[in-house]
Design a protein around this motif. Structure first.
Motif, PDB file in Angstrom:
ATOM      1  N   PHE A   1      92.855  22.048  43.668  1.00  0.00           N
ATOM      2  CA  PHE A   1      92.002  23.237  43.127  1.00  0.00           C
ATOM      3  C   PHE A   1      92.461  24.580  43.394  1.00  0.00           C
ATOM      4  CE2 PHE A   1      88.528  19.721  43.638  1.00  0.00           C
ATOM      5  CZ  PHE A   1      88.163  19.828  42.479  1.00  0.00           C
ATOM      6  N   LYS A   2      93.157  24.844  44.482  1.00  0.00           N
ATOM      7  CA  LYS A   2      93.863  26.170  44.764  1.00  0.00           C
ATOM      8  C   LYS A   2      94.846  26.418  43.655  1.00  0.00           C
ATOM      9  CE  LYS A   2      95.361  25.696  49.025  1.00  0.00           C
ATOM     10  NZ  LYS A   2      95.883  25.794  50.066  1.00  0.00           N
ATOM     11  N   MET A   3      95.905  25.323  43.509  1.00  0.00           N
ATOM     12  CA  MET A   3      96.830  25.531  42.475  1.00  0.00           C
ATOM     13  C   MET A   3      96.199  25.918  41.049  1.00  0.00           C
ATOM     14  SD  MET A   3      99.551  25.689  44.173  1.00  0.00           S
ATOM     15  CE  MET A   3     100.745  25.450  43.063  1.00  0.00           C
ATOM     16  N   SER A   4      95.167  25.255  40.731  1.00  0.00           N
ATOM     17  CA  SER A   4      94.455  25.760  39.524  1.00  0.00           C
ATOM     18  C   SER A   4      93.946  27.201  39.326  1.00  0.00           C
ATOM     19  CB  SER A   4      93.139  24.637  39.441  1.00  0.00           C
ATOM     20  OG  SER A   4      92.365  24.945  38.147  1.00  0.00           O
ATOM     21  N   LEU A   5      93.409  27.695  40.416  1.00  0.00           N
ATOM     22  CA  LEU A   5      93.085  29.026  40.502  1.00  0.00           C
ATOM     23  C   LEU A   5      94.286  29.891  40.314  1.00  0.00           C
ATOM     24  CD1 LEU A   5      91.191  31.448  40.869  1.00  0.00           C
ATOM     25  CD2 LEU A   5      91.597  31.175  43.414  1.00  0.00           C
ATOM     26  N   TYR A   6      95.636  29.674  41.274  1.00  0.00           N
ATOM     27  CA  TYR A   6      96.480  30.409  41.129  1.00  0.00           C
ATOM     28  C   TYR A   6      97.166  30.476  39.798  1.00  0.00           C
ATOM     29  CZ  TYR A   6      95.983  29.769  46.294  1.00  0.00           C
ATOM     30  OH  TYR A   6      95.715  29.583  47.522  1.00  0.00           O
TER      31      TYR A   6
ATOM     32  N   LYS B   1      95.730  30.216  36.947  1.00  0.00           N
ATOM     33  CA  LYS B   1      95.042  30.981  36.020  1.00  0.00           C
ATOM     34  C   LYS B   1      95.398  32.261  36.136  1.00  0.00           C
ATOM     35  CE  LYS B   1      93.064  27.199  34.458  1.00  0.00           C
ATOM     36  NZ  LYS B   1      93.794  26.441  33.531  1.00  0.00           N
ATOM     37  N   VAL B   2      95.385  32.731  37.522  1.00  0.00           N
ATOM     38  CA  VAL B   2      95.729  33.993  37.932  1.00  0.00           C
ATOM     39  C   VAL B   2      97.080  34.541  37.172  1.00  0.00           C
ATOM     40  CG1 VAL B   2      96.118  35.477  39.946  1.00  0.00           C
ATOM     41  CG2 VAL B   2      94.174  33.979  39.859  1.00  0.00           C
ATOM     42  N   PHE B   3      98.197  33.451  37.453  1.00  0.00           N
ATOM     43  CA  PHE B   3      99.251  34.044  37.186  1.00  0.00           C
ATOM     44  C   PHE B   3      99.527  34.069  35.584  1.00  0.00           C
ATOM     45  CE2 PHE B   3     100.753  32.299  41.570  1.00  0.00           C
ATOM     46  CZ  PHE B   3     100.599  33.586  41.969  1.00  0.00           C
ATOM     47  N   ASN B   4      98.692  33.313  34.927  1.00  0.00           N
ATOM     48  CA  ASN B   4      98.831  33.023  33.713  1.00  0.00           C
ATOM     49  C   ASN B   4      97.893  33.744  32.724  1.00  0.00           C
ATOM     50  OD1 ASN B   4     101.249  31.413  33.395  1.00  0.00           O
ATOM     51  ND2 ASN B   4      99.788  29.781  34.593  1.00  0.00           N
TER      52      ASN B   4
ATOM     53  N   MET C   1      84.399  36.133  35.299  1.00  0.00           N
ATOM     54  CA  MET C   1      84.309  34.433  35.308  1.00  0.00           C
ATOM     55  C   MET C   1      85.080  34.206  33.977  1.00  0.00           C
ATOM     56  SD  MET C   1      82.968  33.654  38.086  1.00  0.00           S
ATOM     57  CE  MET C   1      82.403  32.019  37.782  1.00  0.00           C
ATOM     58  N   LYS C   2      85.093  35.088  32.924  1.00  0.00           N
ATOM     59  CA  LYS C   2      85.707  34.514  31.720  1.00  0.00           C
ATOM     60  C   LYS C   2      87.272  34.860  31.806  1.00  0.00           C
ATOM     61  CE  LYS C   2      82.195  35.823  28.588  1.00  0.00           C
ATOM     62  NZ  LYS C   2      81.642  37.103  27.644  1.00  0.00           N
ATOM     63  N   THR C   3      87.722  35.489  32.559  1.00  0.00           N
ATOM     64  CA  THR C   3      89.156  35.932  32.748  1.00  0.00           C
ATOM     65  C   THR C   3      89.811  34.955  33.971  1.00  0.00           C
ATOM     66  OG1 THR C   3      88.771  38.255  32.154  1.00  0.00           O
ATOM     67  CG2 THR C   3      90.965  37.655  32.831  1.00  0.00           C
TER      68      THR C   3
ATOM     69  N   GLY D   1      87.768  33.014  36.496  1.00  0.00           N
ATOM     70  CA  GLY D   1      86.680  31.990  36.843  1.00  0.00           C
ATOM     71  C   GLY D   1      86.919  30.804  36.314  1.00  0.00           C
ATOM     72  N   VAL D   2      87.831  30.544  35.556  1.00  0.00           N
ATOM     73  CA  VAL D   2      88.208  29.286  34.788  1.00  0.00           C
ATOM     74  C   VAL D   2      88.518  27.941  35.821  1.00  0.00           C
ATOM     75  CG1 VAL D   2      88.607  29.500  32.602  1.00  0.00           C
ATOM     76  CG2 VAL D   2      90.272  30.235  33.998  1.00  0.00           C
ATOM     77  N   THR D   3      88.668  28.329  37.086  1.00  0.00           N
ATOM     78  CA  THR D   3      88.831  27.383  38.002  1.00  0.00           C
ATOM     79  C   THR D   3      87.594  26.522  38.182  1.00  0.00           C
ATOM     80  OG1 THR D   3      89.713  26.778  40.168  1.00  0.00           O
ATOM     81  CG2 THR D   3      88.449  28.676  40.165  1.00  0.00           C
ATOM     82  N   TYR D   4      86.295  27.353  38.083  1.00  0.00           N
ATOM     83  CA  TYR D   4      85.342  26.647  38.398  1.00  0.00           C
ATOM     84  C   TYR D   4      84.928  25.330  37.024  1.00  0.00           C
ATOM     85  CZ  TYR D   4      84.645  30.009  41.801  1.00  0.00           C
ATOM     86  OH  TYR D   4      84.896  30.799  42.903  1.00  0.00           O
ATOM     87  N   ASP D   5      85.569  25.801  35.908  1.00  0.00           N
ATOM     88  CA  ASP D   5      85.463  24.899  34.803  1.00  0.00           C
ATOM     89  C   ASP D   5      85.987  23.461  35.060  1.00  0.00           C
ATOM     90  OD1 ASP D   5      84.240  26.570  33.265  1.00  0.00           O
ATOM     91  OD2 ASP D   5      85.980  27.378  32.167  1.00  0.00           O
ATOM     92  N   TYR D   6      87.293  23.958  35.728  1.00  0.00           N
ATOM     93  CA  TYR D   6      88.147  22.590  36.316  1.00  0.00           C
ATOM     94  C   TYR D   6      87.217  21.710  37.429  1.00  0.00           C
ATOM     95  CZ  TYR D   6      92.208  19.839  38.065  1.00  0.00           C
ATOM     96  OH  TYR D   6      92.805  18.774  38.363  1.00  0.00           O
ATOM     97  N   ILE D   7      86.304  22.486  38.302  1.00  0.00           N
ATOM     98  CA  ILE D   7      85.644  21.573  39.132  1.00  0.00           C
ATOM     99  C   ILE D   7      84.763  20.654  38.179  1.00  0.00           C
ATOM    100  CG2 ILE D   7      83.821  21.695  40.841  1.00  0.00           C
ATOM    101  CD1 ILE D   7      84.975  24.246  42.005  1.00  0.00           C
ATOM    102  N   GLY D   8      84.054  21.246  37.084  1.00  0.00           N
ATOM    103  CA  GLY D   8      83.270  20.380  36.189  1.00  0.00           C
ATOM    104  C   GLY D   8      83.871  19.200  35.949  1.00  0.00           C
ATOM    105  N   THR D   9      85.406  19.617  35.233  1.00  0.00           N
ATOM    106  CA  THR D   9      85.960  18.603  34.899  1.00  0.00           C
ATOM    107  C   THR D   9      86.388  17.633  35.735  1.00  0.00           C
ATOM    108  OG1 THR D   9      87.162  20.051  33.236  1.00  0.00           O
ATOM    109  CG2 THR D   9      88.354  17.868  33.640  1.00  0.00           C
TER     110      THR D   9
END
Length: 148
Positions: free
Chosen positions: A13-18, A20-23, A99-101, A103-111
Motif C-alpha cells: 500500500f505504501k509503495m502504491s502511494l510512493y 503515484k507521488v513519483f510518477n 485526491m485527483k493528483t 489520492g489514487v492510492t485510495y483507489d487501490y484500496i478499493g481495488t
C-alpha cells in the motif's frame, strides 16, 4: 508468517502511494515534496484537524505547521475552513485537487477490497471486517485519528 504477510501488505500500500507521488505529471509549481505529501496524508487521516491538532500529531511547532499548511493552501491541496461552532477556529481539509493528483492510492484500496470480496466467501469477508475492526479499535491505541 503473520508478521511477514502483514508487513508485505502494508509495504505494498505504501509503495502504491510512493509510485503515484513519483510518477505524477504535475506542473513544477504544483508539485509536492515528499514531506508535503506526508503532511497532506496526515491532514486527511486526522479528518479535518485544526492547525494545532495537525502540529501536535506531527510533532511540529505551531509556526512550522502553519508555514507548511500555508504552502499547501497556496498550491491548492488544502483548504482552511472556518468552524461553524467557533468562528475563531479553522479546520484543514484536503482538496479534490489532491485526491485527483495524489489520492489514487485510495483507489487501490478499493481495488484490493473488490478482489477480497471476489476471492473469499461472504463469511470470510465478514470475519476479516471484524478482525480489522478489532485491530483498529483496540490494538492500536497509540495512533489516534479522527473522532471514532
Amino acid at each position: 508468517m503473520l508478521e511477514k504477510n502483514f508487513s508485505d501488505i502494508y509495504t505494498k500500500f505504501k509503495m502504491s502511494l510512493y509510485s503515484k507521488v513519483f510518477n505524477q505529471n504535475v506542473k513544477a509549481e504544483d508539485s509536492l515534496s515528499s514531506m508535503e505529501v506526508l503532511c497532506v496524508e496526515v491532514i486527511f487521516a486526522l479528518g479535518r484537524p485544526t492547525i494545532n491538532e495537525f502540529a501536535s500529531f506531527a510533532q511540529l511547532s505551531a509556526p512550522n505547521a502553519a508555514y507548511k499548511v500555508n504552502n499547501l493552501i497556496k498550491k491548492g491541496y488544502v483548504n482552511k475552513i472556518q468552524s461553524e461552532v467557533d468562528k475563531r477556529e479553522y479546520h484543514l481539509e484536503v482538496t479534490d485537487k489532491y485526491m485527483k493528483t495524489y489520492g489514487v492510492t485510495y483507489d487501490y484500496i478499493g481495488t484490493v477490497m473488490k478482489r477480497i470480496r471476489e476471492r473469499f466467501s461472504p463469511e470470510e469477508v465478514k470475519e476479516l471486517e471484524e478482525i480489522l475492526g478489532v485491530i483498529d479499535d483496540e490494538l492500536m491505541p497509540e495512533v489516534k485519528l479522527e473522532e471514532e
